[in-house]
Design a protein around this motif. Structure first.
Motif, PDB file in Angstrom:
ATOM      1  N   GLN A 218       0.795  -1.144  -0.036  1.00  0.00           N
ATOM      2  CA  GLN A 218       0.195   0.119   0.029  1.00  0.00           C
ATOM      3  C   GLN A 218       1.031   1.382   0.057  1.00  0.00           C
ATOM      4  OE1 GLN A 218      -2.806   0.280   3.388  1.00  0.00           O
ATOM      5  NE2 GLN A 218      -3.667   2.184   2.407  1.00  0.00           N
ATOM      6  N   VAL A 219       0.587   2.162  -0.824  1.00  0.00           N
ATOM      7  CA  VAL A 219       1.380   3.413  -0.933  1.00  0.00           C
ATOM      8  C   VAL A 219       0.452   4.618  -1.217  1.00  0.00           C
ATOM      9  CG1 VAL A 219       3.104   4.765  -2.430  1.00  0.00           C
ATOM     10  CG2 VAL A 219       3.072   2.117  -2.429  1.00  0.00           C
ATOM     11  N   ARG A 220       0.742   5.354  -0.344  1.00  0.00           N
ATOM     12  CA  ARG A 220       0.094   6.705  -0.417  1.00  0.00           C
ATOM     13  C   ARG A 220       0.600   8.024  -0.440  1.00  0.00           C
ATOM     14  NH1 ARG A 220      -4.744   7.449   4.371  1.00  0.00           N
ATOM     15  NH2 ARG A 220      -5.280   5.797   3.338  1.00  0.00           N
ATOM     16  N   LEU A 221       0.214   8.913  -1.139  1.00  0.00           N
ATOM     17  CA  LEU A 221       0.749  10.166  -1.346  1.00  0.00           C
ATOM     18  C   LEU A 221      -0.180  11.253  -0.606  1.00  0.00           C
ATOM     19  CD1 LEU A 221       2.495  10.535  -4.811  1.00  0.00           C
ATOM     20  CD2 LEU A 221       3.637  10.773  -2.452  1.00  0.00           C
ATOM     21  N   GLY A 222       0.070  12.145   0.485  1.00  0.00           N
ATOM     22  CA  GLY A 222      -0.915  12.899   0.908  1.00  0.00           C
ATOM     23  C   GLY A 222      -0.463  14.484   0.984  1.00  0.00           C
ATOM     24  N   GLN A 223      -1.484  15.212   1.113  1.00  0.00           N
ATOM     25  CA  GLN A 223      -1.111  16.720   1.253  1.00  0.00           C
ATOM     26  C   GLN A 223      -2.478  17.368   2.208  1.00  0.00           C
ATOM     27  OE1 GLN A 223       1.254  18.818   0.018  1.00  0.00           O
ATOM     28  NE2 GLN A 223       0.326  20.108   1.494  1.00  0.00           N
ATOM     29  N   THR A 224      -1.923  18.071   3.253  1.00  0.00           N
ATOM     30  CA  THR A 224      -3.044  18.559   4.073  1.00  0.00           C
ATOM     31  C   THR A 224      -2.451  19.992   4.329  1.00  0.00           C
ATOM     32  OG1 THR A 224      -3.807  16.659   4.986  1.00  0.00           O
ATOM     33  CG2 THR A 224      -4.158  18.614   5.934  1.00  0.00           C
ATOM     34  N   SER A 225      -3.355  21.217   4.206  1.00  0.00           N
ATOM     35  CA  SER A 225      -3.104  22.527   4.600  1.00  0.00           C
ATOM     36  C   SER A 225      -3.948  22.967   5.772  1.00  0.00           C
ATOM     37  CB  SER A 225      -3.097  23.522   3.456  1.00  0.00           C
ATOM     38  OG  SER A 225      -2.201  22.923   2.466  1.00  0.00           O
ATOM     39  N   VAL A 226      -3.508  23.702   6.593  1.00  0.00           N
ATOM     40  CA  VAL A 226      -4.208  24.355   7.662  1.00  0.00           C
ATOM     41  C   VAL A 226      -3.842  25.911   7.864  1.00  0.00           C
ATOM     42  CG1 VAL A 226      -4.480  24.387  10.302  1.00  0.00           C
ATOM     43  CG2 VAL A 226      -3.840  22.223   9.038  1.00  0.00           C
ATOM     44  N   ARG A 227      -5.089  26.670   7.720  1.00  0.00           N
ATOM     45  CA  ARG A 227      -4.911  28.008   7.752  1.00  0.00           C
ATOM     46  C   ARG A 227      -5.495  28.307   9.427  1.00  0.00           C
ATOM     47  NH1 ARG A 227      -8.732  31.652   4.421  1.00  0.00           N
ATOM     48  NH2 ARG A 227     -10.152  31.199   5.916  1.00  0.00           N
ATOM     49  N   PHE A 228      -4.792  28.453  10.315  1.00  0.00           N
ATOM     50  CA  PHE A 228      -5.097  28.934  11.444  1.00  0.00           C
ATOM     51  C   PHE A 228      -5.850  30.167  11.853  1.00  0.00           C
ATOM     52  CE2 PHE A 228      -0.989  26.536  11.884  1.00  0.00           C
ATOM     53  CZ  PHE A 228      -1.449  25.555  12.690  1.00  0.00           C
ATOM     54  N   SER A 259       3.141  17.688   3.572  1.00  0.00           N
ATOM     55  CA  SER A 259       3.104  16.724   2.423  1.00  0.00           C
ATOM     56  C   SER A 259       3.782  15.255   3.046  1.00  0.00           C
ATOM     57  CB  SER A 259       3.945  16.940   1.550  1.00  0.00           C
ATOM     58  OG  SER A 259       3.637  18.420   1.013  1.00  0.00           O
ATOM     59  N   SER A 260       3.214  14.228   2.665  1.00  0.00           N
ATOM     60  CA  SER A 260       3.566  12.691   3.193  1.00  0.00           C
ATOM     61  C   SER A 260       3.671  11.866   2.040  1.00  0.00           C
ATOM     62  CB  SER A 260       2.708  12.534   4.349  1.00  0.00           C
ATOM     63  OG  SER A 260       1.441  12.248   3.754  1.00  0.00           O
ATOM     64  N   LEU A 261       4.385  10.986   2.292  1.00  0.00           N
ATOM     65  CA  LEU A 261       4.484   9.635   1.481  1.00  0.00           C
ATOM     66  C   LEU A 261       4.609   8.467   2.459  1.00  0.00           C
ATOM     67  CD1 LEU A 261       5.067   7.887  -1.045  1.00  0.00           C
ATOM     68  CD2 LEU A 261       7.650   8.329  -0.619  1.00  0.00           C
ATOM     69  N   GLY A 262       3.615   7.574   2.395  1.00  0.00           N
ATOM     70  CA  GLY A 262       3.695   6.306   3.168  1.00  0.00           C
ATOM     71  C   GLY A 262       3.757   5.140   2.378  1.00  0.00           C
ATOM     72  N   ILE A 263       4.477   4.042   2.949  1.00  0.00           N
ATOM     73  CA  ILE A 263       4.797   2.879   2.296  1.00  0.00           C
ATOM     74  C   ILE A 263       4.389   1.676   3.090  1.00  0.00           C
ATOM     75  CG2 ILE A 263       6.074   1.258   0.857  1.00  0.00           C
ATOM     76  CD1 ILE A 263       7.360   3.706  -0.179  1.00  0.00           C
ATOM     77  N   GLN A 271       5.964  -7.324   8.519  1.00  0.00           N
ATOM     78  CA  GLN A 271       5.384  -6.393   8.485  1.00  0.00           C
ATOM     79  C   GLN A 271       6.190  -5.052   8.577  1.00  0.00           C
ATOM     80  OE1 GLN A 271       2.048  -5.870  11.551  1.00  0.00           O
ATOM     81  NE2 GLN A 271       2.185  -7.947  11.877  1.00  0.00           N
ATOM     82  N   THR A 272       6.160  -4.253   7.486  1.00  0.00           N
ATOM     83  CA  THR A 272       7.128  -3.243   7.257  1.00  0.00           C
ATOM     84  C   THR A 272       6.127  -1.733   7.165  1.00  0.00           C
ATOM     85  OG1 THR A 272       7.338  -3.299   5.003  1.00  0.00           O
ATOM     86  CG2 THR A 272       8.844  -4.572   6.495  1.00  0.00           C
ATOM     87  N   GLN A 273       6.793  -0.597   7.658  1.00  0.00           N
ATOM     88  CA  GLN A 273       6.052   0.719   7.146  1.00  0.00           C
ATOM     89  C   GLN A 273       7.234   1.555   7.126  1.00  0.00           C
ATOM     90  OE1 GLN A 273       3.486   1.756  10.648  1.00  0.00           O
ATOM     91  NE2 GLN A 273       2.048   0.110  10.413  1.00  0.00           N
ATOM     92  N   LEU A 274       7.142   2.378   6.310  1.00  0.00           N
ATOM     93  CA  LEU A 274       8.089   3.425   5.753  1.00  0.00           C
ATOM     94  C   LEU A 274       7.222   4.642   5.579  1.00  0.00           C
ATOM     95  CD1 LEU A 274      10.935   4.713   5.382  1.00  0.00           C
ATOM     96  CD2 LEU A 274      10.706   4.068   2.795  1.00  0.00           C
ATOM     97  N   MET A 275       7.535   5.982   6.429  1.00  0.00           N
ATOM     98  CA  MET A 275       6.684   7.127   6.249  1.00  0.00           C
ATOM     99  C   MET A 275       7.698   8.402   6.204  1.00  0.00           C
ATOM    100  SD  MET A 275       3.529   6.010   6.737  1.00  0.00           S
ATOM    101  CE  MET A 275       2.677   4.611   7.076  1.00  0.00           C
TER     102      MET A 275
END
Length: 394
Positions: A218-228, A259-263, A271-275
């Motif tokens: 499972q591979v994920r590319l994510g992006q979140t932005s916060v305006r305080f 910004s993030s990448l998860g594998i 079981q392996t995780q790389l973030m």
């Protein structure tokens, strides 16, 4: 106008969900109701009194050399109602260590779901936030291998939920499943700041991710932005600065981007995780940060020993109107420069229950203070944390 209390808001949210669900149920509808729960009883201590280790920045204080149950203990209940084939409702309440130092339960999920077909899904209400891969389930200790999600990576996230909506779509692609999600809403949470609280209420969160799953991968590319929507509770500090300098340091109406990448690889016993993640801020207070972790686990019957490493390193923004020494000292409160080596094991001794033990060896620079509470001049950037936990689902 008097603001409603947190307890009143919880009651209102629950009633609104039930009323909306009832309104959509016809007299001939068959409803499927289920109740489930999860919990962690965790005990942990550190080897250092010069800084307090916290699970994330929502905690007002943390671990010292005395064993504590506060850091990792959680209890949650979840009610799911399938109203019609395409409509559902979910309500979740969780008790865990809060920014005010208490354990008062709060509503963390309260949403209606609409799934017109297997490919599309729409949810509206209070949703678990998905800044990073696995972030929306980080309170469910049974769902992950380690005692707690690696603090170098997840610890900077005081956000657990958002009031808003999301939409997702799933398609077959190259022998696997490709899923995309967009979400947005407003925060309702707080983060402790010394004896005060940083009010993150009304902060706007917008984001999305692209996820691909095939076999054990499972591979994920994510992006979140916060305006305080609010500044840190430091008006006296801002007022003492020249206006141009204060404007550079204020977080109100400025964005932070994650910004993030998860594998993840999970097949048979392995079981392996790389973030990996990068945080970028459009203001001069919170520092831009790189962080990541790698964890490897190998299951042998009911036991899963694991090892891992995590790290976080940040850098201050270059201020156009800096005051040498003064603004440097302020920005240093938000600095991170450390790595963690951890080793432990998980024992699934019966269905729905697991015991975990873990040792975290943290090695950092003495200037690395952002992920801690109440550090003093003796802090040298290094400590060891010992943790035990009992995790269950039902």
């Amino acid at each position: 106008m008097t603001q409603p209390s947190g307890r009143q808001l919880h009651v209102v949210e629950g009633l609104m969900l039930l009323l909306l669900a009832s309104a959509m149920v016809g007299p001939a509808s068959a409803m499927d109701f289920s109740l489930s729960g999860f919990g962690t009883l965790g005990a942990a201590r550190s080897t250092d009194e010069s800084a307090q280790f916290v699970r994330d920045l929502s905690h007002p204080d943390g671990l010292t050399e005395q064993w504590s149950l506060n850091t990792d203990s959680v209890l949650g209940l979840q009610a799911d109602l399938n109203i019609r084939p395409e409509w559902s409702a979910t309500l979740q309440a969780v008790s865990h260590y809060r920014p005010d130092g208490g354990f008062e339960p709060e509503i963390t999920w309260a949403f209606l779901g609409f799934d017109p077909n297997p490919s599309w899904s729409l949810r509206a209400g209070r949703l678990g936030i998905e800044f990073y891969m696995l972030a929306d389930s980080r309170l469910v200790g049974y769902s992950y291998l380690t005692v707690r999600p690696p603090v170098d990576y997840y610890g900077t996230l005081p956000f657990s939920y958002v009031d808003g909506m999301d939409i997702s779509a799933t398609w077959p692609f190259a022998g696997g499943l490709l899923r995309g999600k967009l979400y947005g809403g407003l925060s309702r949470e707080q983060s402790p700041w010394d004896q005060l609280q940083f009010d993150m209420s009304e902060s706007l969160l917008l984001g999305g991710y692209l996820d691909y799953q095939k076999g054990p991968w499972q591979v994920r590319l994510g992006q979140t932005s916060v305006r305080f929507a609010n500044d840190l509770p430091l008006e006296d500090f801002y007022a003492a600065l020249p206006e141009a300098t204060a404007d550079e340091l204020r977080v109100k109406d400025h964005w932070s981007h994650f910004s993030s990448l998860g594998i993840v690889y999970d097949a048979g016993p392995l079981q392996t995780q790389l973030m990996l993640s990068k945080t970028f801020n459009e203001h001069g207070t919170f520092e831009d940060t790189w962080s990541g972790y790698l964890v490897l686990g190998y299951r042998v019957q009911d036991w899963t020993p694991f090892v891992g490493v995590s790290a976080a390193k940040s850098a201050p923004a270059d201020l156009q109107y800096a005051i040498p020494g003064y603004t440097d000292a302020y920005q240093s409160n938000f600095h991170t420069d450390q790595g963690t080596y951890f080793i432990g094991t998980r024992w699934d001794f019966r269905p729905g229950m697991a015991l975990k033990a873990q040792v975290d060896v943290i090695r950092g620079d003495p200037s690395s203070t952002f992920l801690y509470r109440w550090e003093n001049e003796e802090w040298d950037g290094s400590m060891t944390v010992f943790s035990l936990s009992w995790n269950f689902v039902f």
